[in-house]
Design a protein around this motif. Structure first.
Motif, PDB file in Angstrom:
ATOM      1  N   SER A   1     -15.859  -4.468 -98.251  1.00 47.18           N
ATOM      2  CA  SER A   1     -16.651  -3.445 -97.560  1.00 47.18           C
ATOM      3  C   SER A   1     -18.013  -3.317 -98.238  1.00 47.18           C
ATOM      4  O   SER A   1     -18.114  -3.367 -99.461  1.00 47.18           O
ATOM      5  CB  SER A   1     -15.937  -2.088 -97.593  1.00 47.18           C
ATOM      6  OG  SER A   1     -15.689  -1.676 -98.925  1.00 47.18           O
ATOM      7  N   ARG A   2     -19.064  -3.157 -97.439  1.00 43.63           N
ATOM      8  CA  ARG A   2     -20.406  -3.052 -97.970  1.00 43.63           C
ATOM      9  C   ARG A   2     -20.670  -1.661 -98.543  1.00 43.63           C
ATOM     10  O   ARG A   2     -20.107  -0.671 -98.075  1.00 43.63           O
ATOM     11  CB  ARG A   2     -21.452  -3.333 -96.888  1.00 43.63           C
ATOM     12  CG  ARG A   2     -21.590  -4.807 -96.557  1.00 43.63           C
ATOM     13  CD  ARG A   2     -22.722  -5.011 -95.574  1.00 43.63           C
ATOM     14  NE  ARG A   2     -24.007  -4.587 -96.104  1.00 43.63           N
ATOM     15  CZ  ARG A   2     -24.792  -5.359 -96.852  1.00 43.63           C
ATOM     16  NH1 ARG A   2     -24.396  -6.572 -97.158  1.00 43.63           N
ATOM     17  NH2 ARG A   2     -25.940  -4.910 -97.278  1.00 43.63           N
ATOM     18  N   ILE A   3     -21.539  -1.616 -99.542  1.00 47.78           N
ATOM     19  CA  ILE A   3     -21.942  -0.341-100.115  1.00 47.78           C
ATOM     20  C   ILE A   3     -23.100   0.215 -99.301  1.00 47.78           C
ATOM     21  O   ILE A   3     -24.098  -0.482 -99.067  1.00 47.78           O
ATOM     22  CB  ILE A   3     -22.383  -0.510-101.577  1.00 47.78           C
ATOM     23  CG1 ILE A   3     -21.206  -0.967-102.429  1.00 47.78           C
ATOM     24  CG2 ILE A   3     -22.961   0.788-102.141  1.00 47.78           C
ATOM     25  CD1 ILE A   3     -21.565  -1.214-103.870  1.00 47.78           C
ATOM     26  N   GLY A   4     -22.979   1.460 -98.865  1.00 47.08           N
ATOM     27  CA  GLY A   4     -24.082   2.097 -98.174  1.00 47.08           C
ATOM     28  C   GLY A   4     -25.196   2.444 -99.149  1.00 47.08           C
ATOM     29  O   GLY A   4     -24.936   2.809-100.298  1.00 47.08           O
ATOM     30  N   GLU A   5     -26.426   2.309 -98.707  1.00 51.48           N
ATOM     31  CA  GLU A   5     -27.610   2.656 -99.515  1.00 51.48           C
ATOM     32  C   GLU A   5     -27.614   1.919-100.864  1.00 51.48           C
ATOM     33  O   GLU A   5     -27.805   2.515-101.924  1.00 51.48           O
ATOM     34  CB  GLU A   5     -27.672   4.166 -99.751  1.00 51.48           C
ATOM     35  CG  GLU A   5     -27.783   4.990 -98.475  1.00 51.48           C
ATOM     36  CD  GLU A   5     -27.900   6.471 -98.751  1.00 51.48           C
ATOM     37  OE1 GLU A   5     -28.804   7.099 -98.190  1.00 51.48           O
ATOM     38  OE2 GLU A   5     -27.093   6.990 -99.556  1.00 51.48           O
ATOM     39  N   ILE A   6     -27.406   0.603-100.809  1.00 54.01           N
ATOM     40  CA  ILE A   6     -27.375  -0.169-102.050  1.00 54.01           C
ATOM     41  C   ILE A   6     -28.730  -0.141-102.753  1.00 54.01           C
ATOM     42  O   ILE A   6     -28.814  -0.273-103.980  1.00 54.01           O
ATOM     43  CB  ILE A   6     -26.937  -1.628-101.757  1.00 54.01           C
ATOM     44  CG1 ILE A   6     -26.597  -2.347-103.082  1.00 54.01           C
ATOM     45  CG2 ILE A   6     -27.995  -2.376-100.974  1.00 54.01           C
ATOM     46  CD1 ILE A   6     -25.939  -3.689-102.872  1.00 54.01           C
ATOM     47  N   ASP A   7     -29.817   0.066-101.977  1.00 58.16           N
ATOM     48  CA  ASP A   7     -31.130   0.175-102.608  1.00 58.16           C
ATOM     49  C   ASP A   7     -31.217   1.427-103.476  1.00 58.16           C
ATOM     50  O   ASP A   7     -31.813   1.419-104.568  1.00 58.16           O
ATOM     51  CB  ASP A   7     -32.234   0.172-101.550  1.00 58.16           C
ATOM     52  CG  ASP A   7     -32.060   1.265-100.508  1.00 58.16           C
ATOM     53  OD1 ASP A   7     -30.902   1.692-100.285  1.00 58.16           O
ATOM     54  OD2 ASP A   7     -33.069   1.684 -99.907  1.00 58.16           O
ATOM     55  N   ARG A   8     -30.596   2.511-103.018  1.00 62.93           N
ATOM     56  CA  ARG A   8     -30.581   3.729-103.829  1.00 62.93           C
ATOM     57  C   ARG A   8     -29.713   3.544-105.073  1.00 62.93           C
ATOM     58  O   ARG A   8     -30.020   4.059-106.146  1.00 62.93           O
ATOM     59  CB  ARG A   8     -30.074   4.904-102.997  1.00 62.93           C
ATOM     60  CG  ARG A   8     -31.032   5.359-101.905  1.00 62.93           C
ATOM     61  CD  ARG A   8     -30.458   6.552-101.145  1.00 62.93           C
ATOM     62  NE  ARG A   8     -31.382   7.023-100.141  1.00 62.93           N
ATOM     63  CZ  ARG A   8     -32.341   7.933-100.354  1.00 62.93           C
ATOM     64  NH1 ARG A   8     -32.485   8.438-101.562  1.00 62.93           N
ATOM     65  NH2 ARG A   8     -33.138   8.324 -99.380  1.00 62.93           N
ATOM     66  N   LEU A   9     -28.615   2.817-104.925  1.00 64.91           N
ATOM     67  CA  LEU A   9     -27.763   2.520-106.085  1.00 64.91           C
ATOM     68  C   LEU A   9     -28.555   1.746-107.121  1.00 64.91           C
ATOM     69  O   LEU A   9     -28.498   2.052-108.321  1.00 64.91           O
ATOM     70  CB  LEU A   9     -26.535   1.723-105.638  1.00 64.91           C
ATOM     71  CG  LEU A   9     -25.669   1.134-106.776  1.00 64.91           C
ATOM     72  CD1 LEU A   9     -25.126   2.240-107.673  1.00 64.91           C
ATOM     73  CD2 LEU A   9     -24.531   0.301-106.186  1.00 64.91           C
ATOM     74  N   ALA A  10     -29.318   0.726-106.678  1.00 58.95           N
ATOM     75  CA  ALA A  10     -30.126  -0.053-107.608  1.00 58.95           C
ATOM     76  C   ALA A  10     -31.141   0.831-108.325  1.00 58.95           C
ATOM     77  O   ALA A  10     -31.357   0.712-109.538  1.00 58.95           O
ATOM     78  CB  ALA A  10     -30.843  -1.179-106.864  1.00 58.95           C
ATOM     79  N   GLY A  11     -31.747   1.771-107.584  1.00 61.23           N
ATOM     80  CA  GLY A  11     -32.711   2.674-108.187  1.00 61.23           C
ATOM     81  C   GLY A  11     -32.079   3.604-109.210  1.00 61.23           C
ATOM     82  O   GLY A  11     -32.626   3.828-110.297  1.00 61.23           O
TER      83      GLY A  11
END
Length: 379
Positions: A16-26
């Motif tokens: 399953s994909r992680i939602g808002e992976i860009d926010r996780l990276a940040g």
């Protein structure tokens, strides 16, 4: 490092994909920058087919607050958090023998690719002042230490932030030392040929790249330390690729060796490395694109010429950031900039980790605040 692409690569096979992976990276990037180098290890991976983060062994015991913050981030995005319990052994190495991996390192890890254009309004006028070259030979250090003795005879150590030299002071020092800053014509030609050979042009690249590489070669030819660095990299498997608004170094290989290194560069992208009061109006806090390329070449040198040390330090282990390699590159960068400062009075900044703001400039040897290209006779 480009944390987003690293997470996407590590979690690509998850059910399953992680939602808002860009926010996780940040969020992970901010957590990383807040931690001392000895405990900011993070390894993104899949455990049981689900996205997971492996942190330093014993982090919950040795740094409860840091672990709690990391656990909150993991919970927020549905990522499993586990403290490292692995032991290095031959079986884990053999399992990955044929697995090719890449590691992407970015000049400013803290900026997440942000940049802005510097316009004429950003350039500060320089007034005539008394030459202060001797004061600007060292890189800018944001902290000063003063030892004093109080009335009772007790020694007291006081720390205070030190303001960077003004634009007028830097330009006065630069003007004084410019007359003694000599170019090596042979080195200039050899460096240009080397940069042209390793530059892998694409049809969409800006038309000015070739001319910019020539200006960079002229700039480097004034500094024996830069000339030596470029000489050491001749014959290595190194590629230059243009990528707008980007300074990154990518190592390709596995746990047994570094096969090649690619540097992504933008000849019109400098950086402000310090954010102290007054830094928005002095070149002492910023570097040119040519200086930024030297930083990337230091990454490449350590990866290619001392590959085993780089690998032994976890360089190809697919962590979010190899802190030992970062520390070494920053140390090499500070020594290189200090030597260059001694020659030209530019007062390039000293820093202790990869952070800063990427800024677009008008030429490859231009500082984001003031143009101080050594080839410009008007400065």
């Amino acid at each position: 490092m480009n944390g987003l692409s690293t997470l996407e690569q590590a979690f690509g096979g998850a059910a399953s994909r992680i939602g808002e992976i860009d926010r996780l990276a940040g969020d992970l990037n901010r957590w990383y920058l807040q931690q001392p180098l000895e405990r900011n290890f993070l390894h993104p991976c899949l455990i049981g087919g689900k996205p997971a983060l492996v942190c330093q062994a014993g982090l919950s015991r040795d740094a409860e607050a840091a672990f709690a913050e990391l656990a909150a981030i993991a919970l927020r995005y549905g990522v499993y958090l586990k403290e490292d319990s692995r032991q290095r052994d031959d079986s884990s190495i053999l399992h990955n023998r044929r697995r090719e991996v890449s590691l992407v390192l970015s000049f400013c890890i803290g900026m997440m690719g942000s940049s802005r254009m510097v316009t004429a309004n950003d350039l500060q006028p320089v007034n005539a002042v008394q030459a202060v070259a001797s004061q600007l030979a060292e890189p800018v250090n944001p902290m000063q230490v003063k030892l004093s003795v109080d009335k009772d005879g007790a020694s007291t150590i006081r720390l205070r932030l030190r303001k960077p030299p003004s634009a007028a002071e830097v330009m006065a020092a630069y003007s004084q030392k410019q007359a003694t800053l000599n170019s090596d014509p042979l080195a200039k030609t050899e460096i240009f040929n080397f940069l042209s050979d390793i530059y892998q042009a694409e049809s969409a690249d800006p038309a000015n790249i070739g001319a910019d590489l020539a200006l960079m070669a002229d700039y480097f030819s004034h500094y024996p330390q830069a000339v030596n660095l470029l000489s050491e990299l001749r014959g290595q498997k190194l590629i230059l690729k243009y990528k707008q608004n980007t300074w990154q170094t990518q190592a390709f290989g596995n746990q047994f060796g570094v096969d090649s290194v690619t540097i992504y560069f933008d000849t019109r992208l400098g950086a402000q490395l310090l954010n102290d009061p007054g830094c928005d109006s002095t070149p002492a806090c910023s570097i040119s694109p040519a200086d930024a390329l030297l930083h990337e070449l230091l990454h490449a040198k350590l990866m290619l010429l001392d590959s085993q040390h780089f690998i032994d330090g976890g360089g190809m282990a697919q962590t979010l950031y190899p802190f030992e390699h970062e520390r070494e590159v920053i140390n090499h960068e500070n020594r290189l900039y200090q030597d260059m400062n001694q020659l030209d009075g530019r007062a390039r900044p000293l820093r202790h980790r990869h952070s800063g703001e990427l800024l677009q400039v008008s030429c490859p040897a231009c500082n984001p605040i003031k143009q101080v290209a050594s080839s410009d006779p008007s400065l």
